[in-house]
Design an enzyme around this catalytic site. Structure first.
Site, PDB file in Angstrom:
ATOM      1  N   TYR A  76       0.923  -1.291  -0.063  1.00 37.77           N
ATOM      2  CA  TYR A  76       0.124  -0.109   0.045  1.00 37.77           C
ATOM      3  C   TYR A  76       0.719   1.154   0.617  1.00 37.77           C
ATOM      4  O   TYR A  76       1.411   2.289  -0.694  1.00 37.77           O
ATOM      5  CB  TYR A  76      -1.379  -0.065   1.277  1.00 37.77           C
ATOM      6  CG  TYR A  76      -2.119   1.139   1.239  1.00 37.77           C
ATOM      7  CD1 TYR A  76      -3.010   1.097   0.705  1.00 37.77           C
ATOM      8  CD2 TYR A  76      -1.615   2.565   1.434  1.00 37.77           C
ATOM      9  CE1 TYR A  76      -3.905   1.809   0.067  1.00 37.77           C
ATOM     10  CE2 TYR A  76      -2.176   3.699   1.355  1.00 37.77           C
ATOM     11  CZ  TYR A  76      -3.906   2.915   0.219  1.00 37.77           C
ATOM     12  OH  TYR A  76      -5.014   4.337   0.546  1.00 37.77           O
ATOM     13  N   PHE A 128      -6.066  21.549 -25.033  1.00 38.14           N
ATOM     14  CA  PHE A 128      -6.912  20.020 -25.100  1.00 38.14           C
ATOM     15  C   PHE A 128      -8.156  19.665 -24.388  1.00 38.14           C
ATOM     16  O   PHE A 128      -8.090  20.595 -22.735  1.00 38.14           O
ATOM     17  CB  PHE A 128      -5.345  19.453 -24.342  1.00 38.14           C
ATOM     18  CG  PHE A 128      -5.914  17.467 -24.336  1.00 38.14           C
ATOM     19  CD1 PHE A 128      -6.670  17.499 -25.571  1.00 38.14           C
ATOM     20  CD2 PHE A 128      -6.492  17.193 -23.631  1.00 38.14           C
ATOM     21  CE1 PHE A 128      -6.566  15.897 -25.922  1.00 38.14           C
ATOM     22  CE2 PHE A 128      -7.073  15.451 -23.573  1.00 38.14           C
ATOM     23  CZ  PHE A 128      -7.621  15.165 -24.921  1.00 38.14           C
ATOM     24  N   THR A 129      -8.660  19.323 -24.202  1.00 37.99           N
ATOM     25  CA  THR A 129     -10.509  19.200 -23.573  1.00 37.99           C
ATOM     26  C   THR A 129     -10.378  18.908 -22.553  1.00 37.99           C
ATOM     27  O   THR A 129     -10.771  19.353 -22.353  1.00 37.99           O
ATOM     28  CB  THR A 129     -11.374  17.441 -24.550  1.00 37.99           C
ATOM     29  OG1 THR A 129     -10.444  16.660 -24.305  1.00 37.99           O
ATOM     30  CG2 THR A 129     -11.536  18.278 -26.020  1.00 37.99           C
ATOM     31  N   ASP A 219       2.510  20.185 -20.158  1.00 38.53           N
ATOM     32  CA  ASP A 219       1.641  19.093 -20.991  1.00 38.53           C
ATOM     33  C   ASP A 219       2.217  18.166 -21.763  1.00 38.53           C
ATOM     34  O   ASP A 219       2.462  18.194 -22.762  1.00 38.53           O
ATOM     35  CB  ASP A 219       0.573  19.516 -21.308  1.00 38.53           C
ATOM     36  CG  ASP A 219      -0.534  18.040 -21.444  1.00 38.53           C
ATOM     37  OD1 ASP A 219       0.107  16.372 -22.084  1.00 38.53           O
ATOM     38  OD2 ASP A 219      -1.578  18.170 -21.998  1.00 38.53           O
ATOM     39  N   LYS A 262       0.947   7.606 -23.872  1.00 40.42           N
ATOM     40  CA  LYS A 262       1.266   8.049 -25.371  1.00 40.42           C
ATOM     41  C   LYS A 262       2.102   7.694 -24.985  1.00 40.42           C
ATOM     42  O   LYS A 262       2.663   6.506 -25.373  1.00 40.42           O
ATOM     43  CB  LYS A 262       0.417   9.303 -25.800  1.00 40.42           C
ATOM     44  CG  LYS A 262      -0.889   9.024 -25.620  1.00 40.42           C
ATOM     45  CD  LYS A 262      -1.950   9.759 -24.287  1.00 40.42           C
ATOM     46  CE  LYS A 262      -3.563  10.350 -24.543  1.00 40.42           C
ATOM     47  NZ  LYS A 262      -4.007  10.200 -23.711  1.00 40.42           N
ATOM     48  N   ARG A 386     -12.855  15.384 -34.356  1.00 40.89           N
ATOM     49  CA  ARG A 386     -11.076  16.613 -33.745  1.00 40.89           C
ATOM     50  C   ARG A 386     -11.933  18.136 -34.333  1.00 40.89           C
ATOM     51  O   ARG A 386     -11.179  18.701 -34.927  1.00 40.89           O
ATOM     52  CB  ARG A 386     -10.203  16.401 -33.807  1.00 40.89           C
ATOM     53  CG  ARG A 386      -9.514  14.758 -32.766  1.00 40.89           C
ATOM     54  CD  ARG A 386      -9.268  15.357 -30.978  1.00 40.89           C
ATOM     55  NE  ARG A 386     -10.874  15.825 -30.087  1.00 40.89           N
ATOM     56  CZ  ARG A 386     -10.552  14.884 -29.413  1.00 40.89           C
ATOM     57  NH1 ARG A 386      -9.231  14.169 -28.862  1.00 40.89           N
ATOM     58  NH2 ARG A 386     -11.204  14.532 -28.653  1.00 40.89           N
ATOM     59  N   PHE A 452     -18.270  14.510 -26.713  1.00 41.74           N
ATOM     60  CA  PHE A 452     -17.963  14.215 -27.527  1.00 41.74           C
ATOM     61  C   PHE A 452     -17.849  12.576 -27.650  1.00 41.74           C
ATOM     62  O   PHE A 452     -18.269  12.007 -28.348  1.00 41.74           O
ATOM     63  CB  PHE A 452     -16.065  14.218 -28.287  1.00 41.74           C
ATOM     64  CG  PHE A 452     -15.277  14.497 -27.042  1.00 41.74           C
ATOM     65  CD1 PHE A 452     -14.791  15.591 -26.109  1.00 41.74           C
ATOM     66  CD2 PHE A 452     -14.159  13.886 -27.216  1.00 41.74           C
ATOM     67  CE1 PHE A 452     -14.505  15.784 -25.417  1.00 41.74           C
ATOM     68  CE2 PHE A 452     -13.893  13.403 -26.402  1.00 41.74           C
ATOM     69  CZ  PHE A 452     -13.457  14.091 -25.274  1.00 41.74           C
TER      70      PHE A 452
HETATM   71  N1  F0G Z   1      -3.046  16.002 -22.997  1.00 40.01           N
HETATM   72  C1  F0G Z   1      -2.789  15.628 -23.503  1.00 40.01           C
HETATM   73  C2  F0G Z   1      -2.237  16.097 -24.831  1.00 40.01           C
HETATM   74  C3  F0G Z   1      -3.738  14.381 -24.410  1.00 40.01           C
HETATM   75  O1  F0G Z   1      -3.481  14.008 -25.342  1.00 40.01           O
HETATM   76  C4  F0G Z   1      -4.745  13.957 -23.642  1.00 40.01           C
HETATM   77  C5  F0G Z   1      -5.289  12.577 -23.446  1.00 40.01           C
HETATM   78  C6  F0G Z   1      -4.929  14.031 -21.973  1.00 40.01           C
HETATM   79  C7  F0G Z   1      -3.916  15.423 -21.055  1.00 40.01           C
HETATM   80  C8  F0G Z   1      -5.845  13.073 -20.703  1.00 40.01           C
HETATM   81  O2  F0G Z   1      -4.944  11.934 -20.589  1.00 40.01           O
HETATM   82  O3  F0G Z   1      -6.511  10.146 -21.404  1.00 40.01           O
HETATM   83  O4  F0G Z   1      -4.301  10.505 -19.426  1.00 40.01           O
HETATM   84  O5  F0G Z   1      -6.791  11.506 -18.521  1.00 40.01           O
HETATM   85  N2  F0G Z   1      -5.263  12.708 -24.928  1.00 40.01           N
HETATM   86  C9  F0G Z   1      -5.803  11.205 -25.675  1.00 40.01           C
HETATM   87  C10 F0G Z   1      -6.682  11.501 -26.931  1.00 40.01           C
HETATM   88  C11 F0G Z   1      -7.581  10.976 -24.721  1.00 40.01           C
HETATM   89  O6  F0G Z   1      -7.029  10.112 -27.288  1.00 40.01           O
HETATM   90  O7  F0G Z   1      -6.193  12.224 -27.285  1.00 40.01           O
HETATM   91  P1  F0G Z   1      -5.262  11.099 -20.025  1.00 40.01           P
END
Ligand code: F0G
Length: 460
Positions: A76, A128-129, A219, A262, A386, A452
């Site tokens: 843990y 980014f979303t 990021d 990624k 996108r 989305f």
């Molecule tokens: N920042 C970037 C540039 C990303 O592309 C993503 C995720 C995140 C943050 C968030 O990270 O998914 O681990 O919580 N991108 C995925 C995509 C979902 O399909 O581009 P996460």
């Protein structure tokens, strides 16, 4: 005359295990996409042939990473895999303090809560979303300071991820540095089409923010792909290794959020890193509330081990050449069919320009959403919207109308072959040939956050 021989690159690995793909018929796919509300996120992966939805968590791990899973120390507290990961983050990225999280957005949540106060402004090189949503939920407003070229799919600027320092300065003059907790910098900007920021621009940004006492938060989800482009395109970097360039990029920033799903070649995981002790202390407090103890942050010990090994593999020059080389191969093949794509070709995928592909559709008829559905119907290739659906609504509930209306063909790392790339390009060409007969969509269900993922559509 001296003979010249072609020298191709190839993947620096061989395949030890395979996962069988399922083939489907067109009637099956028509039924599946209708049931999914014309949203590729709502398809079952069992109904998909080649899955280009995302490069997130979909890469193939190496035999060494799989072996690493067996070395998971599932204590843990104080798991040895945490210390391996901490050492990898320090060695390859140079950040001092590590907070593991279940994935990138877990890190974004914690970081935004610590640094952003209501009324703050967060400038960044395109949104980014999930990143922007966490900034907004913490009371901040995102301000786009990417160069104008990034919004033009045809502009061939080699560093479309660059910051326009005049735009940043205008924001600093207007709101004052005390209202700007940090500048949010993504490497290899996802929403711009996987486009890099140059080292020169990063250094200029670093100098500017130092002068005004503003942090740079990185990021770093696709930092290694960005380093590859710097090596290939920026003067003075052609002889430096990707490993060196990655570290130099990180040295221009004060902290980071990372989705390890990624570049770090794992199926799950992420972290927050910082060079500031006070921010680290605060993050250690908050991570316990939202993720888990500060030495596992929602991950199993084995997950942290796989990330530590993946980080080391990701900075290999040959790996990155094959990774981006495969994406470029797909992009060039599509271009040979006349398909309109974002230029230069990005690091993690090919982005097709849905406005140019379906010029007879208005943005309110969701050209990119439509095109992604049509591609699936043609061949079972799953891509992602996108464009206006991903962009969502502002705090007043008005739709954002992004300039870029794209379909992303995201390539998982070490998963598909060149023959798959040919099949994908040929399917896109077949849809392109019948593009004039394609009708748009209307949205019939809209979730409140990140619409989305779960929105549903019907054919017009
Ligand atoms: N920042 C970037 C540039 C990303 O592309 C993503 C995720 C995140 C943050 C968030 O990270 O998914 O681990 O919580 N991108 C995925 C995509 C979902 O399909 O581009 P996460």
């Amino acid at each position: 005359m001296k003979a010249t021989y072609k020298r191709s690159w190839a993947e620096p690995y061989k395949i030890k295990m395979v996962e069988l793909l399922k083939m489907s018929t067109k009637p099956q796919r028509l039924k599946a996409i209708r049931e999914a509300g014309y949203n590729t996120f709502l398809l079952r992966s069992d109904d998909v042939y080649i899955d280009l939805l995302t490069d997130s968590g979909t890469s193939a791990m190496s035999d060494r990473q799989w072996a690493g899973l067996m070395l998971g120390d599932e204590a843990y507290a104080g798991s040895k895999n945490y210390y391996h990961l901490e050492a990898a983050v320090q060695q390859y990225y140079g950040y001092k303090y590590l907070i593991p999280t279940h994935q990138g957005r877990g890190a974004e949540n914690i970081l935004s809560k610590i640094l952003i106060k209501p009324g703050d402004v967060v400038p960044g090189n395109m949104y980014f979303t999930t990143t922007r949503l966490h900034q907004e939920l913490a009371g901040g407003t995102f301000a786009d300071i990417i160069i104008d070229e990034a919004h033009d799919p045809l502009n061939e600027h080699p560093f479309k991820g660059n910051v326009d320092l005049n735009k940043l300065d205008a924001i600093v003059q207007k709101y004052g540095a005390e209202k700007i907790p940090y500048v949010s910098i993504a490497t290899n900007v996802n929403m711009a089409g996987g486009q890099p920021i140059s080292m020169q621009n990063l250094k200029e940004l670093h100098a500017y923010t130092r002068k005004h006492g503003i942090r740079v938060i990185h990021d770093m989800t696709r930092v290694v792909e960005n380093a590859y482009f710097i090596q290939k395109r920026e003067d003075g970097y052609e002889k430096k290794s990707i490993r060196e360039i990655v570290k130099e990029i990180c040295s221009c920033t004060d902290g980071a959020t990372m989705s390890a799903k990624k570049d770090a070649l794992v199926n799950i995981g992420g972290f927050m890193a910082t060079n500031e002790w006070e921010v680290f202390e605060e993050a250690r407090n908050l991570v316990v509330v939202y993720e888990g103890l500060h030495t596992y942050g929602g991950l199993a010990g084995r997950d942290m081990e796989a990330i530590a090994i993946g980080i080391a593999e990701s900075v290999d020059d040959h790996h990155q050449h094959a990774r981006v080389g495969q994406v470029e191969y797909l992009g060039h093949t599509m271009e040979s069919y006349g398909i309109p794509i974002v230029k230069p070709i990005g690091g993690h995928g090919v982005f097709v320009d849905a406005r140019a592909f379906l010029p007879h559709l208005s943005q309110d008829e969701f050209p990119a959403q439509t095109l992604a559905a049509e591609l699936y119907i043609d061949s079972g290739v799953r891509t992602m919207e996108r464009g206006i659906v991903s962009a969502g609504r502002d705090a007043q509930g008005r739709n954002y109308y992004p300039k870029l209306e794209l379909v992303r063909f995201t390539i998982p790392r070490r998963v598909y072959t060149q023959a798959h790339m040919d099949v994908i390009a040929e399917s896109t060409a077949a849809v392109y040939a019948r593009r004039k007969r394609i009708k748009g969509l209307k949205m019939v269900y809209e979730p409140k956050y990140l619409r989305f993922f779960q929105a549903r559509f019907e054919r017009l």
